[in-house]
Design a protein around this motif. Structure first.
Motif, mmCIF file in Angstrom:
data_model
loop_
_atom_site.group_PDB
_atom_site.id
_atom_site.type_symbol
_atom_site.label_atom_id
_atom_site.label_comp_id
_atom_site.label_asym_id
_atom_site.label_seq_id
_atom_site.Cartn_x
_atom_site.Cartn_y
_atom_site.Cartn_z
ATOM 1 N N ASN A 35 38.572 49.055 -4.419
ATOM 2 C CA ASN A 35 38.545 50.251 -5.264
ATOM 3 C C ASN A 35 37.113 50.628 -5.618
ATOM 4 O O ASN A 35 36.800 50.999 -6.753
ATOM 5 C CB ASN A 35 39.374 50.037 -6.540
ATOM 6 C CG ASN A 35 40.866 50.037 -6.260
ATOM 7 O OD1 ASN A 35 41.325 50.618 -5.283
ATOM 8 N ND2 ASN A 35 41.626 49.371 -7.089
ATOM 9 N N LEU A 36 36.256 50.542 -4.614
ATOM 10 C CA LEU A 36 34.834 50.844 -4.800
ATOM 11 C C LEU A 36 34.579 52.336 -4.638
ATOM 12 O O LEU A 36 35.286 53.028 -3.909
ATOM 13 C CB LEU A 36 33.995 50.083 -3.777
ATOM 14 C CG LEU A 36 34.085 48.555 -3.833
ATOM 15 C CD1 LEU A 36 33.344 47.946 -2.649
ATOM 16 C CD2 LEU A 36 33.519 48.035 -5.146
ATOM 17 N N LYS A 37 33.536 52.799 -5.311
ATOM 18 C CA LYS A 37 33.107 54.184 -5.144
ATOM 19 C C LYS A 37 31.625 54.196 -4.823
ATOM 20 O O LYS A 37 30.891 53.245 -5.135
ATOM 21 C CB LYS A 37 33.398 55.004 -6.401
ATOM 22 C CG LYS A 37 32.686 54.555 -7.659
ATOM 23 C CD LYS A 37 33.076 55.453 -8.832
ATOM 24 C CE LYS A 37 32.338 55.075 -10.116
ATOM 25 N NZ LYS A 37 32.683 53.725 -10.595
ATOM 26 N N ASN A 38 31.170 55.258 -4.174
ATOM 27 C CA ASN A 38 29.758 55.387 -3.851
ATOM 28 C C ASN A 38 28.919 55.284 -5.115
ATOM 29 O O ASN A 38 29.228 55.912 -6.124
ATOM 30 C CB ASN A 38 29.486 56.727 -3.153
ATOM 31 C CG ASN A 38 30.047 56.767 -1.744
ATOM 32 O OD1 ASN A 38 30.026 55.777 -1.030
ATOM 33 N ND2 ASN A 38 30.553 57.926 -1.335
ATOM 34 N N GLY A 39 27.871 54.471 -5.044
ATOM 35 C CA GLY A 39 27.005 54.284 -6.208
ATOM 36 C C GLY A 39 27.284 53.006 -6.973
ATOM 37 O O GLY A 39 26.454 52.568 -7.779
ATOM 38 N N ASP A 40 28.457 52.398 -6.751
ATOM 39 C CA ASP A 40 28.752 51.121 -7.404
ATOM 40 C C ASP A 40 27.756 50.054 -6.963
ATOM 41 O O ASP A 40 27.218 50.108 -5.843
ATOM 42 C CB ASP A 40 30.166 50.639 -7.039
ATOM 43 C CG ASP A 40 31.247 51.300 -7.871
ATOM 44 O OD1 ASP A 40 30.917 51.995 -8.848
ATOM 45 O OD2 ASP A 40 32.433 51.129 -7.534
ATOM 46 N N GLN A 41 27.518 49.082 -7.829
ATOM 47 C CA GLN A 41 26.702 47.930 -7.489
ATOM 48 C C GLN A 41 27.627 46.734 -7.272
ATOM 49 O O GLN A 41 28.448 46.411 -8.127
ATOM 50 C CB GLN A 41 25.708 47.619 -8.616
ATOM 51 C CG GLN A 41 24.615 48.666 -8.805
ATOM 52 C CD GLN A 41 23.590 48.661 -7.677
ATOM 53 O OE1 GLN A 41 23.320 47.624 -7.073
ATOM 54 N NE2 GLN A 41 23.015 49.820 -7.399
ATOM 55 N N VAL A 42 27.504 46.111 -6.120
ATOM 56 C CA VAL A 42 28.328 44.952 -5.788
ATOM 57 C C VAL A 42 27.437 43.721 -5.704
ATOM 58 O O VAL A 42 26.446 43.718 -4.965
ATOM 59 C CB VAL A 42 29.071 45.166 -4.450
ATOM 60 C CG1 VAL A 42 29.782 43.895 -4.024
ATOM 61 C CG2 VAL A 42 30.059 46.310 -4.572
ATOM 62 N N THR A 72 27.579 52.660 -0.448
ATOM 63 C CA THR A 72 27.283 53.968 0.160
ATOM 64 C C THR A 72 28.221 54.188 1.348
ATOM 65 O O THR A 72 28.845 53.259 1.852
ATOM 66 C CB THR A 72 25.826 54.049 0.671
ATOM 67 O OG1 THR A 72 25.618 53.019 1.660
ATOM 68 C CG2 THR A 72 24.832 53.855 -0.466
ATOM 69 N N GLY A 73 28.293 55.444 1.781
ATOM 70 C CA GLY A 73 28.974 55.773 3.031
ATOM 71 C C GLY A 73 30.474 55.936 2.971
ATOM 72 O O GLY A 73 31.118 56.102 4.010
ATOM 73 N N LEU A 74 31.046 55.893 1.774
ATOM 74 C CA LEU A 74 32.501 56.068 1.681
ATOM 75 C C LEU A 74 32.853 57.554 1.752
ATOM 76 O O LEU A 74 32.169 58.392 1.168
ATOM 77 C CB LEU A 74 33.027 55.466 0.379
ATOM 78 C CG LEU A 74 32.781 53.967 0.187
ATOM 79 C CD1 LEU A 74 33.310 53.518 -1.162
ATOM 80 C CD2 LEU A 74 33.423 53.158 1.307
ATOM 81 N N LYS A 75 33.932 57.869 2.434
ATOM 82 C CA LYS A 75 34.334 59.262 2.629
ATOM 83 C C LYS A 75 34.862 59.856 1.330
ATOM 84 O O LYS A 75 35.707 59.246 0.666
ATOM 85 C CB LYS A 75 35.411 59.336 3.707
ATOM 86 C CG LYS A 75 35.811 60.755 4.090
ATOM 87 C CD LYS A 75 36.738 60.733 5.294
ATOM 88 C CE LYS A 75 37.047 62.152 5.771
ATOM 89 N NZ LYS A 75 37.860 62.158 7.008
ATOM 90 N N PRO A 76 34.388 61.048 0.937
ATOM 91 C CA PRO A 76 34.916 61.683 -0.279
ATOM 92 C C PRO A 76 36.413 61.956 -0.141
ATOM 93 O O PRO A 76 36.871 62.407 0.911
ATOM 94 C CB PRO A 76 34.124 63.003 -0.360
ATOM 95 C CG PRO A 76 32.923 62.794 0.491
ATOM 96 C CD PRO A 76 33.347 61.861 1.588
ATOM 97 N N VAL A 77 37.159 61.679 -1.188
ATOM 98 C CA VAL A 77 38.609 61.886 -1.132
ATOM 99 C C VAL A 77 38.934 63.367 -0.915
ATOM 100 O O VAL A 77 39.948 63.708 -0.297
ATOM 101 C CB VAL A 77 39.289 61.349 -2.413
ATOM 102 C CG1 VAL A 77 38.906 62.154 -3.618
ATOM 103 C CG2 VAL A 77 40.800 61.316 -2.237
ATOM 104 N N SER A 78 38.057 64.239 -1.377
ATOM 105 C CA SER A 78 38.290 65.683 -1.206
ATOM 106 C C SER A 78 38.230 66.097 0.259
ATOM 107 O O SER A 78 38.768 67.144 0.640
ATOM 108 C CB SER A 78 37.258 66.483 -2.002
ATOM 109 O OG SER A 78 35.939 66.163 -1.582
#
Length: 217
Positions: A35-42, A72-78
């Motif tokens: 459940n990661l989103k762009n910009g999260d720190q892992v 980074t690089g996750l596709k926008p849900v929109s």
């Protein structure tokens, strides 16, 4: 001691995941990898099991035992599909359920859309039909549009209710939501129960879709 490890993130923004490298299995641990989103720190760190194994072998580990990586690089849900087209389709179901007549008049207005991404849907349903050729690696997207329904009857005060309309578990793979022919998924239609507030309607959807997020259209 993390070495040249570089994580790979895949999936949809807000529902992404870290893909483990087989060479690092058991050596590294990640506190938050779904459940990661762009910009999260892992934070990726050496697992305690691996560190203990090395110490037992007499090896002294040096340097930091963890590294933070930015997602980074996750596709926008929109961008997953034409959501406006799908929203129009489910609104047809809402309108079919609330047709104005001689006594009751209905005004329908979509107020919000929510989406959720699941794994392993096929393990809980009979395989066949529209899902027959879906690969095991597929994700499954559920979505609803919250519809505000205003019912009036003569001079009586308007009755306002909120209800969800959408689809459960449409297959997503190959970077695409496979919903070209919605008729083949007619048994996956989602009809929520009538609620007093928009918040209640959202809670109704979240009850069975815990990671649901609002989609801004």
């Amino acid at each position: 001691m993390i070495g040249n490890y570089k994580p790979t993130f895949s999936g949809i923004d807000g529902f992404g995941e870290l893909k483990s490298n087989q060479n690092t299995k058991g050596r590294l641990s990640v506190a938050h990898d779904e459940n990661l989103k762009n910009g999260d720190q892992v934070e990726v760190k050496l697992s305690s099991t691996y560190q203990n194994e090395q110490l037992n072998k007499g090896r002294v580990l040096s340097g930091p035992n963890h590294v933070n990586f930015k997602v980074t690089g996750l596709k926008p849900v929109s961008a997953v599909t034409d959501w406006e087209k799908l929203k129009s389709s489910v609104l047809s179901d809402a309108q079919a359920e609330h047709k104005s007549g001689d006594i009751f008049k209905y005004d329908l207005k979509p107020v919000a859309t929510y989406v959720s991404v699941e794994d392993n849907y096929l393990s809980t349903v009979a395989i066949g039909g529209a899902y027959e050729k879906v690969p095991k690696s597929a994700k499954y997207i559920s979505f609803v549009t919250v519809v505000k329904i205003t019912q009036t009857a003569g001079s009586d005060a308007p009755k306002i209710m909120y209800q969800n309309y959408g689809y459960n578990s449409l297959p997503y793979y190959g970077g695409k939501l496979h919903a070209e022919d919605l008729d083949q998924f007619k048994y996956s239609k989602y009809f929520g129960s009538s609620q007093k507030t928009e918040k209640d309607a959202v809670s109704d959807f979240r009850y069975s879709h815990a990671n649901a997020q609002e989609l801004k259209l």
